[in-house]
Design a protein around this motif. Structure first.
Motif, PDB file in Angstrom:
ATOM      1  N   ALA A  34     -51.085 -32.737 -96.157  1.00 40.48           N
ATOM      2  CA  ALA A  34     -50.465 -31.859 -95.181  1.00 40.48           C
ATOM      3  C   ALA A  34     -49.116 -31.356 -95.688  1.00 40.48           C
ATOM      4  O   ALA A  34     -48.719 -30.226 -95.396  1.00 40.48           O
ATOM      5  CB  ALA A  34     -50.289 -32.594 -93.852  1.00 40.48           C
ATOM      6  N   GLY A  35     -48.373 -32.126 -96.463  1.00 44.61           N
ATOM      7  CA  GLY A  35     -47.053 -31.720 -96.934  1.00 44.61           C
ATOM      8  C   GLY A  35     -47.080 -30.897 -98.206  1.00 44.61           C
ATOM      9  O   GLY A  35     -46.048 -30.379 -98.615  1.00 44.61           O
ATOM     10  N   GLU A  36     -48.198 -30.734 -98.852  1.00 43.16           N
ATOM     11  CA  GLU A  36     -48.258 -30.045-100.122  1.00 43.16           C
ATOM     12  C   GLU A  36     -48.271 -28.526 -99.987  1.00 43.16           C
ATOM     13  O   GLU A  36     -47.799 -27.831-100.865  1.00 43.16           O
ATOM     14  CB  GLU A  36     -49.496 -30.492-100.901  1.00 43.16           C
ATOM     15  N   PHE A  37     -48.809 -27.984 -98.918  1.00 39.37           N
ATOM     16  CA  PHE A  37     -48.947 -26.549 -98.762  1.00 39.37           C
ATOM     17  C   PHE A  37     -48.227 -26.086 -97.513  1.00 39.37           C
ATOM     18  O   PHE A  37     -48.110 -26.816 -96.532  1.00 39.37           O
ATOM     19  CB  PHE A  37     -50.436 -26.157 -98.652  1.00 39.37           C
ATOM     20  N   PHE A  38     -47.728 -24.850 -97.555  1.00 35.26           N
ATOM     21  CA  PHE A  38     -47.114 -24.260 -96.375  1.00 35.26           C
ATOM     22  C   PHE A  38     -47.428 -22.768 -96.383  1.00 35.26           C
ATOM     23  O   PHE A  38     -47.760 -22.204 -97.413  1.00 35.26           O
ATOM     24  CB  PHE A  38     -45.597 -24.506 -96.335  1.00 35.26           C
ATOM     25  N   THR A  39     -47.326 -22.154 -95.238  1.00 35.19           N
ATOM     26  CA  THR A  39     -47.610 -20.729 -95.124  1.00 35.19           C
ATOM     27  C   THR A  39     -46.301 -19.987 -94.924  1.00 35.19           C
ATOM     28  O   THR A  39     -45.332 -20.532 -94.386  1.00 35.19           O
ATOM     29  CB  THR A  39     -48.559 -20.447 -93.946  1.00 35.19           C
ATOM     30  N   ALA A  40     -46.284 -18.725 -95.365  1.00 36.82           N
ATOM     31  CA  ALA A  40     -45.098 -17.884 -95.223  1.00 36.82           C
ATOM     32  C   ALA A  40     -45.553 -16.438 -95.171  1.00 36.82           C
ATOM     33  O   ALA A  40     -46.628 -16.095 -95.681  1.00 36.82           O
ATOM     34  CB  ALA A  40     -44.154 -18.106 -96.401  1.00 36.82           C
ATOM     35  N   PRO A  41     -44.765 -15.599 -94.564  1.00 37.86           N
ATOM     36  CA  PRO A  41     -45.137 -14.182 -94.540  1.00 37.86           C
ATOM     37  C   PRO A  41     -45.017 -13.583 -95.940  1.00 37.86           C
ATOM     38  O   PRO A  41     -44.227 -14.038 -96.756  1.00 37.86           O
ATOM     39  CB  PRO A  41     -44.128 -13.551 -93.578  1.00 37.86           C
ATOM     40  N   VAL A  42     -45.798 -12.550 -96.224  1.00 40.80           N
ATOM     41  CA  VAL A  42     -45.798 -11.896 -97.531  1.00 40.80           C
ATOM     42  C   VAL A  42     -44.529 -11.075 -97.673  1.00 40.80           C
ATOM     43  O   VAL A  42     -44.167 -10.319 -96.791  1.00 40.80           O
ATOM     44  CB  VAL A  42     -47.048 -10.996 -97.671  1.00 40.80           C
ATOM     45  N   ASP A  43     -43.831 -11.275 -98.797  1.00 43.34           N
ATOM     46  CA  ASP A  43     -42.648 -10.472 -99.079  1.00 43.34           C
ATOM     47  C   ASP A  43     -42.470 -10.331-100.587  1.00 43.34           C
ATOM     48  O   ASP A  43     -43.122 -11.032-101.358  1.00 43.34           O
ATOM     49  CB  ASP A  43     -41.388 -11.094 -98.446  1.00 43.34           C
TER      50      ASP A  43
END
Length: 146
Positions: A34-43
């Motif tokens: 669970a701590g290895e990946f995160f989501t973020a908006p495209v920029d």
């Protein structure tokens, strides 16, 4: 009947322990991932990667490099920890020291003279002695013992 009941209880206990181990492993695996990946908006931006590791870095192959002659280096074509290939030129040594000294003589004049005298003596002995011996024989006898 009692023995059969205790065997059944043993198998139930083993099954419960195995199920518990599988559940604990699955929960820990889920928490770790669970701590290895995160989501973020495209920029737009620069790409960053960071890797955290501990331990010692060890070489796969260690090679000792040396030279047959020594001198001052004119040009250096490879540096410490550079990737090189077999036959690649690593450095150029200043040739002026060797040109001033001249190339060393591998064979002295005395050894050439001694070898010439020895070869001449062997040639004379093994050429003259049999010819002199054959000349002293009667031609008929010489042909008879051929």
């Amino acid at each position: 009947m009692r023995q059969r009941l205790s065997k059944t209880k043993t198998w139930i206990a083993i099954t419960l322990v195995l199920l518990g181990a599988v559940l604990v492993f699955a929960v820990r695996k889920e928490r770790a991932s669970a701590g290895e990946f995160f989501t973020a908006p495209v920029d737009m931006g620069s790409l960053r990667t960071s890797v955290n590791a501990t331990g010692a870095v060890q070489t796969v192959v260690t090679v000792q490099v040396g030279s047959q002659i020594s001198g001052q280096i004119l040009e250096l074509y490879a540096d410490y920890n550079s990737m090189v290939k077999r036959g690649q030129l690593l450095a150029k040594i200043d040739p002026r020291n060797f040109q001033a000294q001249g190339w060393p003589t591998l064979v002295s004049a005395l050894s050439v003279l001694i070898s010439f005298a020895f070869a001449t003596a062997i040639g004379i002995f093994f050429g003259y002695y049999p010819a002199h011996k054959a000349a002293a024989l009667d031609p008929i006898d010489a042909l008879r013992y051929e």
